[in-house]
Design an enzyme around this catalytic site. Sequence first.
Site, PDB file in Angstrom:
ATOM      1  N   ASP A  38       0.754  -1.060   0.211  1.00 44.22           N
ATOM      2  CA  ASP A  38       0.011  -0.194   0.115  1.00 44.22           C
ATOM      3  C   ASP A  38       0.948   1.322   0.214  1.00 44.22           C
ATOM      4  O   ASP A  38       2.133   1.078   0.172  1.00 44.22           O
ATOM      5  CB  ASP A  38      -0.942   0.171   1.174  1.00 44.22           C
ATOM      6  N   ASP A  39       0.187   2.381  -0.478  1.00 48.38           N
ATOM      7  CA  ASP A  39       1.080   3.770  -0.304  1.00 48.38           C
ATOM      8  C   ASP A  39       1.477   4.133   1.090  1.00 48.38           C
ATOM      9  O   ASP A  39       2.491   4.249   1.341  1.00 48.38           O
ATOM     10  CB  ASP A  39       0.370   4.799  -1.083  1.00 48.38           C
ATOM     11  N   ASP A  78      -1.608   4.581   7.875  1.00 47.98           N
ATOM     12  CA  ASP A  78      -2.202   5.923   8.754  1.00 47.98           C
ATOM     13  C   ASP A  78      -2.588   5.405  10.272  1.00 47.98           C
ATOM     14  O   ASP A  78      -1.962   5.188  10.894  1.00 47.98           O
ATOM     15  CB  ASP A  78      -3.134   6.749   8.019  1.00 47.98           C
TER      16      ASP A  78
HETATM   17  O1  LIG Z   1      -4.170   3.020   7.896  1.00 52.99           O
HETATM   18  P1  LIG Z   1      -5.381   3.520   7.473  1.00 52.99           P
HETATM   19  O2  LIG Z   1      -6.126   4.850   8.465  1.00 52.99           O
HETATM   20  O3  LIG Z   1      -6.471   2.811   7.147  1.00 52.99           O
HETATM   21  O4  LIG Z   1      -5.270   4.512   5.968  1.00 52.99           O
HETATM   22  C1  LIG Z   1      -4.398   4.191   5.073  1.00 52.99           C
HETATM   23  C2  LIG Z   1      -5.308   3.895   3.734  1.00 52.99           C
HETATM   24  O5  LIG Z   1      -6.016   5.101   3.433  1.00 52.99           O
HETATM   25  C3  LIG Z   1      -5.562   5.535   2.002  1.00 52.99           C
HETATM   26  O6  LIG Z   1      -6.751   4.919   1.310  1.00 52.99           O
HETATM   27  P2  LIG Z   1      -8.180   5.223   0.893  1.00 52.99           P
HETATM   28  O7  LIG Z   1      -9.026   4.415   1.765  1.00 52.99           O
HETATM   29  O8  LIG Z   1      -8.354   6.820   1.289  1.00 52.99           O
HETATM   30  O9  LIG Z   1      -8.583   4.671  -0.541  1.00 52.99           O
HETATM   31  P3  LIG Z   1      -7.740   4.973  -1.773  1.00 52.99           P
HETATM   32  O10 LIG Z   1      -6.370   4.035  -1.719  1.00 52.99           O
HETATM   33  O11 LIG Z   1      -8.516   4.478  -2.970  1.00 52.99           O
HETATM   34  O12 LIG Z   1      -7.312   6.533  -1.831  1.00 52.99           O
HETATM   35  C4  LIG Z   1      -4.406   5.001   1.872  1.00 52.99           C
HETATM   36  O13 LIG Z   1      -4.249   4.778   0.351  1.00 52.99           O
HETATM   37  C5  LIG Z   1      -4.212   3.634   2.789  1.00 52.99           C
HETATM   38  O14 LIG Z   1      -4.883   2.614   1.886  1.00 52.99           O
HETATM   39  O1  LIG Z   2      -3.633  11.012   0.453  1.00 56.02           O
HETATM   40  C1  LIG Z   2      -3.587  10.663   1.586  1.00 56.02           C
HETATM   41  N1  LIG Z   2      -2.807  10.793   2.575  1.00 56.02           N
HETATM   42  C2  LIG Z   2      -2.782  10.708   4.067  1.00 56.02           C
HETATM   43  O2  LIG Z   2      -1.973  11.010   4.607  1.00 56.02           O
HETATM   44  C3  LIG Z   2      -3.672   9.658   4.353  1.00 56.02           C
HETATM   45  N2  LIG Z   2      -3.957   9.024   5.504  1.00 56.02           N
HETATM   46  C4  LIG Z   2      -5.156   8.489   5.308  1.00 56.02           C
HETATM   47  N3  LIG Z   2      -5.423   8.063   3.932  1.00 56.02           N
HETATM   48  C5  LIG Z   2      -4.473   9.032   3.225  1.00 56.02           C
HETATM   49  N4  LIG Z   2      -4.588   9.584   2.033  1.00 56.02           N
HETATM   50 MG   LIG Z   3      -5.805   3.233  -0.080  1.00 54.66          MG
END
Ligand SMILES: O=P(O)(O)OC[C@H]1O[C@H](OP(=O)(O)OP(=O)(O)O)[C@H](O)[C@@H]1O
Ligand SMILES: O=c1[nH]c(=O)c2nc[nH]c2[nH]1
Ligand SMILES: [Mg+2]
Length: 173
Positions: free
Chosen positions: A108-109, A112
């Site tokens: 994952d990117d 959080d």
């Molecule tokens: O540790 P957490 O609090 O769960 O947050 C982290 C996740 O939140 C974001 O995804 P998001 O659900 O916003 O969707 P996306 O990847 O489609 O942008 C990010 O890409 C992680 O997958």
């Molecule tokens: O673009 C993002 N940046 C963040 O720091 C983050 N945390 C949860 N989801 C996130 N998405």
């Molecule tokens: Mg995500």
Amino acid sequence: MITPLPHEKGFHVSWDQLHRDARALAWRLDKRGPGADGAWRAVVAITRGGMAPAMIVARELDIRTVDTISVKSYHAGGGKADTQREAEVLKSPDDAMMGDGEGVLIVDDLVDTGKTLELVRQLYPKAHFATIYAKPKGEPMVDTFITGVSQDTWIFFPWDMALQYVEPYRGKD
Ligand SMILES: O=P(O)(O)OC[C@H]1O[C@H](OP(=O)(O)OP(=O)(O)O)[C@H](O)[C@@H]1O
Ligand SMILES: O=c1[nH]c(=O)c2nc[nH]c2[nH]1
Ligand SMILES: [Mg+2]
């Protein structure tokens, strides 16, 4: 999704930076798989943010088996900041390929709060979880990451940004 608004700081990541950090992640994972040769069986991206990092990792490590898991997170109490975050799987990777996750790199990117990885870990307890960025709350959920940022930092990814004109610091009167 958590909103960037309450965050004190912003960490802006360019495509170039993301590419370098994803490569660093791949190199750190190289030959760390559970088998005798240290190879990984597959890469699974947590969509959508994990897709670009997972593609770069798969390319660096020459892994051709790539799948996705889609996780949607939301506030259980209707979007208020102080409510509990919940996560739900919208699309699963191939069951037969995944097994219990052994030998699979799940990318994952960022992590959080850790809610997303917590859910995916329950499903694939033997997988290896890797992110490029990690905030302190989520760190216990990730096995390998490259850069730590503080909890009050919002990470801005290149796919969420665009170049735009800014007024010069010393403007015309
Ligand atoms: O540790 P957490 O609090 O769960 O947050 C982290 C996740 O939140 C974001 O995804 P998001 O659900 O916003 O969707 P996306 O990847 O489609 O942008 C990010 O890409 C992680 O997958
Ligand atoms: O673009 C993002 N940046 C963040 O720091 C983050 N945390 C949860 N989801 C996130 N998405
Ligand atoms: Mg995500």
